[in-house]
Design a protein around this motif. Structure first.
Motif, short mmCIF file in Angstrom:
data_model
loop_
_atom_site.label_atom_id
_atom_site.label_comp_id
_atom_site.label_asym_id
_atom_site.label_seq_id
_atom_site.Cartn_x
_atom_site.Cartn_y
_atom_site.Cartn_z
N LEU A 149 0.84 -1.16 0.12
CA LEU A 149 -0.03 0.16 0.14
C LEU A 149 1.07 1.42 -0.26
O LEU A 149 0.57 2.09 -0.58
CB LEU A 149 -1.01 0.06 0.98
CG LEU A 149 -2.04 -1.10 1.05
CD1 LEU A 149 -3.07 -1.11 2.37
CD2 LEU A 149 -2.85 -1.12 -0.24
N PRO A 150 1.88 1.50 0.66
CA PRO A 150 2.59 2.63 0.78
C PRO A 150 3.32 2.91 -0.73
O PRO A 150 3.24 4.11 -1.05
CB PRO A 150 3.84 2.46 1.82
CG PRO A 150 3.26 1.57 2.62
CD PRO A 150 2.44 0.50 1.70
N GLU A 153 0.64 3.96 -3.04
CA GLU A 153 0.36 5.34 -2.71
C GLU A 153 1.31 6.28 -3.45
O GLU A 153 0.77 7.25 -4.27
CB GLU A 153 0.13 5.73 -1.43
CG GLU A 153 -0.12 7.36 -0.95
CD GLU A 153 -0.30 7.43 0.33
OE1 GLU A 153 -0.85 8.55 0.52
OE2 GLU A 153 -0.33 6.57 1.34
N ARG A 157 0.65 8.86 -6.50
CA ARG A 157 0.80 10.48 -6.37
C ARG A 157 1.73 10.81 -7.60
O ARG A 157 1.74 11.84 -8.10
CB ARG A 157 1.65 10.79 -5.05
CG ARG A 157 0.54 10.43 -3.99
CD ARG A 157 1.21 10.92 -2.57
NE ARG A 157 0.23 10.71 -1.48
CZ ARG A 157 -0.86 11.57 -1.19
NH1 ARG A 157 -0.73 12.81 -1.82
NH2 ARG A 157 -1.51 11.53 -0.23
N LEU A 171 -6.70 8.04 -5.27
CA LEU A 171 -6.11 8.23 -3.86
C LEU A 171 -7.28 8.75 -2.95
O LEU A 171 -6.83 8.85 -2.01
CB LEU A 171 -5.08 9.32 -4.38
CG LEU A 171 -3.81 9.03 -4.54
CD1 LEU A 171 -2.92 10.04 -5.13
CD2 LEU A 171 -2.99 8.34 -3.59
N PHE A 176 -6.52 4.84 1.23
CA PHE A 176 -5.33 5.82 1.29
C PHE A 176 -6.00 7.04 2.07
O PHE A 176 -7.29 7.47 1.79
CB PHE A 176 -5.02 6.33 -0.12
CG PHE A 176 -4.76 5.40 -1.07
CD1 PHE A 176 -3.33 4.81 -0.76
CD2 PHE A 176 -5.41 4.85 -2.48
CE1 PHE A 176 -2.75 3.75 -1.63
CE2 PHE A 176 -4.78 3.92 -2.98
CZ PHE A 176 -3.63 3.31 -2.70
N THR A 177 -5.44 7.63 3.12
CA THR A 177 -5.99 8.52 3.92
C THR A 177 -5.34 10.02 3.70
O THR A 177 -5.77 11.09 4.13
CB THR A 177 -5.81 8.02 5.44
OG1 THR A 177 -4.20 7.78 5.48
CG2 THR A 177 -6.47 6.71 5.63
N ARG A 178 -4.25 10.16 3.52
CA ARG A 178 -3.49 11.46 3.32
C ARG A 178 -4.19 12.09 2.36
O ARG A 178 -4.64 11.86 1.39
CB ARG A 178 -2.05 11.35 2.99
CG ARG A 178 -1.30 10.61 4.11
CD ARG A 178 0.06 10.60 3.98
NE ARG A 178 0.61 10.80 2.53
CZ ARG A 178 1.91 10.71 2.03
NH1 ARG A 178 3.00 10.04 2.95
NH2 ARG A 178 2.28 10.92 0.80
#
Length: 183
Positions: A149-150, A153, A157, A171, A176-178
């Motif tokens: 997942l990281p 993301e 991005r 996103l 994804f939370t950011r």
């Protein structure tokens, strides 16, 4: 004196030879040769284009471009295993065709072979030289399936920074939370 004269003649010979040589690659020649079929694909007439490239492969069995475009037609028509075969044949003939890696990854993704798909998308990202956001988005989708997942993301991005709106919408959804900021 003779050495200078011979070197001048040699330079003259190399210059003439350079301008008389054919500088087109095999893929460039095939792009020109199969322009009618490529236009059929661009006009989204995939059934006729597939038949065109079937005949082209019969005439030119070593053409990577013919296999690549027939594989693209197979992929659009959801014949994923046939697409994988054709795209593999294209890559075996010319391993510099970046679209083949992307298309083959998409076919692997749709057959639920996510690890294979990830590898193909990774190759596509490398071959596109950071120019095509689709490769990043598809690699992120494969990474989500294999629980990276990281990294997924980060890929999304990067695709957003290259102008991909689909990645922006991905996103905004879980996991994804950011927050996402567009420039």
């Amino acid at each position: 004196m003779e050495v200078v004269l011979l070197s001048l003649l040699f330079v003259f010979y190399l210059t003439i030879r350079y301008y008389l040589m054919d500088h087109d690659t095999t893929a460039d020649k095939d792009q020109k040769r199969f322009q009618k079929g490529i236009e059929l694909v661009q006009n989204r007439n995939f059934t006729e284009a597939r038949h065109y490239f079937d005949e082209a492969i019969g005439q030119y069995p070593k053409s990577a471009i013919a296999y690549a475009y027939r594989g693209k037609c197979q992929l659009i028509q959801e014949n994923y295993f046939s697409a994988i075969y054709d795209l593999t044949q294209a890559i075996n003939r010319d391993n510099t065709l970046a679209d083949c890696y992307l298309d083959r990854g998409i076919a692997f993704y749709h057959t639920a072979e996510y690890q294979q798909a990830f590898r193909e998308f990774d190759k596509a990202v490398w071959h596109f030289h950071d120019e095509k956001p689709d490769a990043y988005r598809w690699r992120a989708l494969a990474r989500i399936q294999v629980r990276q997942l990281p990294q997924a993301e980060n890929d999304l991005r990067r695709a957003v920074s290259l102008g991909d709106e689909n990645s922006f919408h991905l996103l905004l959804q879980p996991p994804f939370t950011r927050p996402v900021y567009q420039k």
